[in-house]
Design an enzyme around this catalytic site. Structure first.
Site, short mmCIF file in Angstrom:
data_model
loop_
_atom_site.label_atom_id
_atom_site.label_comp_id
_atom_site.label_asym_id
_atom_site.label_seq_id
_atom_site.Cartn_x
_atom_site.Cartn_y
_atom_site.Cartn_z
N SER A 34 -6.01 3.39 -7.81
CA SER A 34 -4.84 1.59 -8.26
C SER A 34 -5.30 0.74 -9.03
O SER A 34 -4.67 -0.02 -9.04
CB SER A 34 -3.71 1.99 -7.37
OG SER A 34 -4.56 1.40 -5.72
N LYS A 59 -3.56 -3.61 -2.71
CA LYS A 59 -2.94 -4.07 -4.06
C LYS A 59 -2.50 -6.12 -3.88
O LYS A 59 -3.52 -6.30 -3.91
CB LYS A 59 -1.95 -3.48 -3.65
CG LYS A 59 -1.27 -2.10 -3.12
CD LYS A 59 -1.28 -1.82 -4.42
CE LYS A 59 -1.66 -0.25 -3.98
NZ LYS A 59 -2.06 1.07 -5.25
#
Length: 198
Positions: A61, A107
């Site tokens: 990701s 993230k």
């Protein structure tokens, strides 16, 4: 007259005392080593609990910024003094799981409290302004999102991999509370050939 030879009792006693002393010295040195290692372990444990953490990247990701299995040095103390800023890479508890499960995500902060976030036409907008994202290598392939306005103490996070369905982030689990953010990823420390700051 017979010659008189000095008695060997004293020298024997000295040898025995010396042997016992070396035994006690060896034990003392071993205890010093064990104590030093124990103290170092406790200090390292306390530092890892309160100051820093070592984290492993799982999944894709955050590509191309981070690759799977890279190791991160995470600063856990920084957000005790300031809030996360846009562009920072953070480690957070996965908000989509229950409080008993300790799964973590890596993230990027893209918006902070009071910001309005929107994905429109494959582009990220914050406060109705298109965001320049040099850390990505592709436009957002997922569907449009928002707009969403963040409340106090809320942050919006996204993965750098903008291929469709590659990042489970705030578009999926919603805004993130500051208390759910573990710390800021400062640099990659492993593998050695890829050491770099973030």
């Amino acid at each position: 007259m017979e010659p008189v030879f000095p008695s060997s009792k004293k020298s024997d006693t000295k040898q025995q005392a010396g042997s016992g002393g070396s035994q006690r010295g060896w034990r003392a040195e071993l205890w010093d080593v064990i104590r030093t290692v124990g103290i170092a372990f406790i200090v390292l444990l306390l530092l890892q609990i309160y100051v820093f953490n070592l984290s492993v990247v799982k999944g894709q990701s955050m590509e191309p910024t981070l690759e799977e299995s890279e190791r991160l040095f995470v600063n856990k103390l920084i957000y005790d003094f300031k809030g996360p800023s846009p562009g920072e890479v953070v480690v957070l508890k996965d908000p989509s799981l229950g409080p008993d499960k300790k799964e973590y995500l890596v993230k990027r902060i893209v918006a902070v409290p009071a910001d309005t976030v929107e994905v429109r036409g494959h582009q990220l907008f914050v406060n109705n302004t298109a965001v320049n994202e040099p850390y990505t290598d592709i436009q957002i392939e997922d569907a449009d999102f928002g707009p969403v306005t963040l409340n106090a103490d809320e942050y919006f996070v996204m993965g750098d991999n903008r291929h469709a369905g590659r990042s489970k982030d705030s578009r999926y689990f919603g805004n993130v509370k500051k208390k759910e953010i573990i710390g800021r990823a400062e640099f990659v420390f492993w593998p050695l050939t890829k050491i770099r700051g973030l």
